[in-house]
Design an enzyme around this catalytic site. Structure first.
Site, mmCIF file in Angstrom:
data_model
loop_
_atom_site.group_PDB
_atom_site.id
_atom_site.type_symbol
_atom_site.label_atom_id
_atom_site.label_comp_id
_atom_site.label_asym_id
_atom_site.label_seq_id
_atom_site.Cartn_x
_atom_site.Cartn_y
_atom_site.Cartn_z
ATOM 1 N N HIS A 142 0.815 -1.220 0.000
ATOM 2 C CA HIS A 142 0.000 0.000 0.000
ATOM 3 C C HIS A 142 0.851 1.275 0.000
ATOM 4 O O HIS A 142 0.336 2.352 -0.278
ATOM 5 C CB HIS A 142 -0.983 -0.003 1.183
ATOM 6 C CG HIS A 142 -0.354 0.259 2.518
ATOM 7 N ND1 HIS A 142 -0.059 -0.740 3.420
ATOM 8 C CD2 HIS A 142 0.032 1.415 3.121
ATOM 9 C CE1 HIS A 142 0.479 -0.212 4.517
ATOM 10 N NE2 HIS A 142 0.535 1.099 4.348
ATOM 11 N N ASP A 172 0.076 -7.815 1.787
ATOM 12 C CA ASP A 172 0.379 -6.386 1.628
ATOM 13 C C ASP A 172 1.885 -6.146 1.502
ATOM 14 O O ASP A 172 2.437 -5.223 2.102
ATOM 15 C CB ASP A 172 -0.197 -5.584 2.804
ATOM 16 C CG ASP A 172 -0.134 -4.072 2.563
ATOM 17 O OD1 ASP A 172 -0.113 -3.658 1.390
ATOM 18 O OD2 ASP A 172 -0.059 -3.321 3.551
ATOM 19 N N SER A 251 4.884 1.935 7.987
ATOM 20 C CA SER A 251 4.501 0.815 7.128
ATOM 21 C C SER A 251 5.666 0.360 6.256
ATOM 22 O O SER A 251 6.333 1.171 5.613
ATOM 23 C CB SER A 251 3.331 1.227 6.228
ATOM 24 O OG SER A 251 2.185 1.490 6.992
#
Length: 299
Positions: A142, A172, A251
């Protein structure tokens, strides 16, 4: 008849007298006086000798009276170690883990073209970790999804463009290849999560809100967790739950143990209030899943 007279055998016949000795050719040898080592007639030599004897006597006494060194005991060693610990500031386990992983952490920035197509506009900032020293980087999908260009910044400040060479949407994960790498590129060490347990200390390193690299410490608070994205579009399972602070920008960053080895890739934070801020629960994809995204053999 008369017998002849007998004579004793000890008697010797008369000899000729010895010739007179001629002393006219003899030369008398010079007389050499006997050496004298000490003489009262040479007071300087006498005082020097006495001074030397005094010095030697003093040295002998000093050596004889010098105390012998005491043999070290275990108590002495323990006391010295304790004194060192009391007076020396040692780095914490977290600080040492951070120094191990820091050279392998990169800042990941994604861009898209402006409406007029003349410049790159920043879409977002995340984190990545080098896992192969040829410039192979793991991050979250993402972070780079829909990006038209990607830039990574290494620990030494070197910036490079990068491209996506692999994806694992169910976890992800994205695999990036940096086009330029530092000469002294250091890849992170990966460690199996097989012996990971709740309560183990871990460290999350990344660029929260673009600031970093930043480090936050905590513990593993759970294993085999399931997370559903706020929009409900994706559900991930077998996640590591941890309580080290993580925020947008973390992230794709590494979750590491106190020896600096990567056990997971930070992927999500729980947002019950939809504020996109840390509330105490974050999740990471186990490194076994992440390694399989680039074809590495599982531990």
């Amino acid at each position: 008849m008369r017998r002849p007279a007998l004579y004793s055998s000890s008697s010797r016949p008369p000899q000729d007298p010895a010739p007179a000795r001629d002393t006219s050719a003899e030369v008398s040898a010079p007389t050499v006086p006997a050496p004298r080592f000490f003489s009262l007639s040479n007071p300087r030599l006498l005082w020097a000798t006495l001074l030397l004897l005094i010095v030697l006597l003093c040295l002998s006494l000093a050596l004889a009276l010098r105390p012998l060194p005491r043999k070290l005991t275990q108590e002495d060693i323990n006391a010295a170690v304790l004194k060192t610990l009391e007076t020396t500031q040692l780095p914490s386990a977290v600080a040492k883990a951070y120094e191990v992983i820091r050279p392998s952490v990169v800042r990941v920035t994604s861009y898209r073209k402006s409406k007029d197509g003349k410049e790159d506009v920043e879409m977002g900032v995340g984190t990545g970790v080098v896992i192969v020293d040829k410039g192979i980087i793991l991050t979250n999908l993402h972070v780079v999804r829909s990006a038209q260009s990607i830039k990574v910044e290494f620990a030494d400040g070197l910036e490079s463009s990068a491209s996506i060479v692999g994806m694992q949407p169910e976890n992800d994960l994205a695999v990036l290849q940096a086009h330029t790498i530092p000469d002294d590129m250091i890849a992170a060490t990966m460690r199996s999560t097989g012996d990971l347990a709740p309560g183990d200390h871990v460290l999350a390193v990344g660029y929260p809100f673009g600031i970093g690299p930043s480090a936050s410490a905590g513990v593993v608070s759970g294993l085999n967790r399931t997370f559903r994205s706020p929009e409900g579009k994706q559900e991930m399972s077998n996640l590591i739950q941890f309580d080290a602070a993580a925020n947008p920008g973390n992230s794709g960053g590494p979750l590491v143990t106190m020896d600096g080895a990567v056990v997971g890739i930070v992927t999500a934070i729980l947002n019950p209030n939809q504020q996109r801020s840390f509330v105490g629960i974050a999740f990471a994809v186990p490194i076994e899943n992440a390694a399989s995204a680039i074809g590495l053999t599982p531990f």
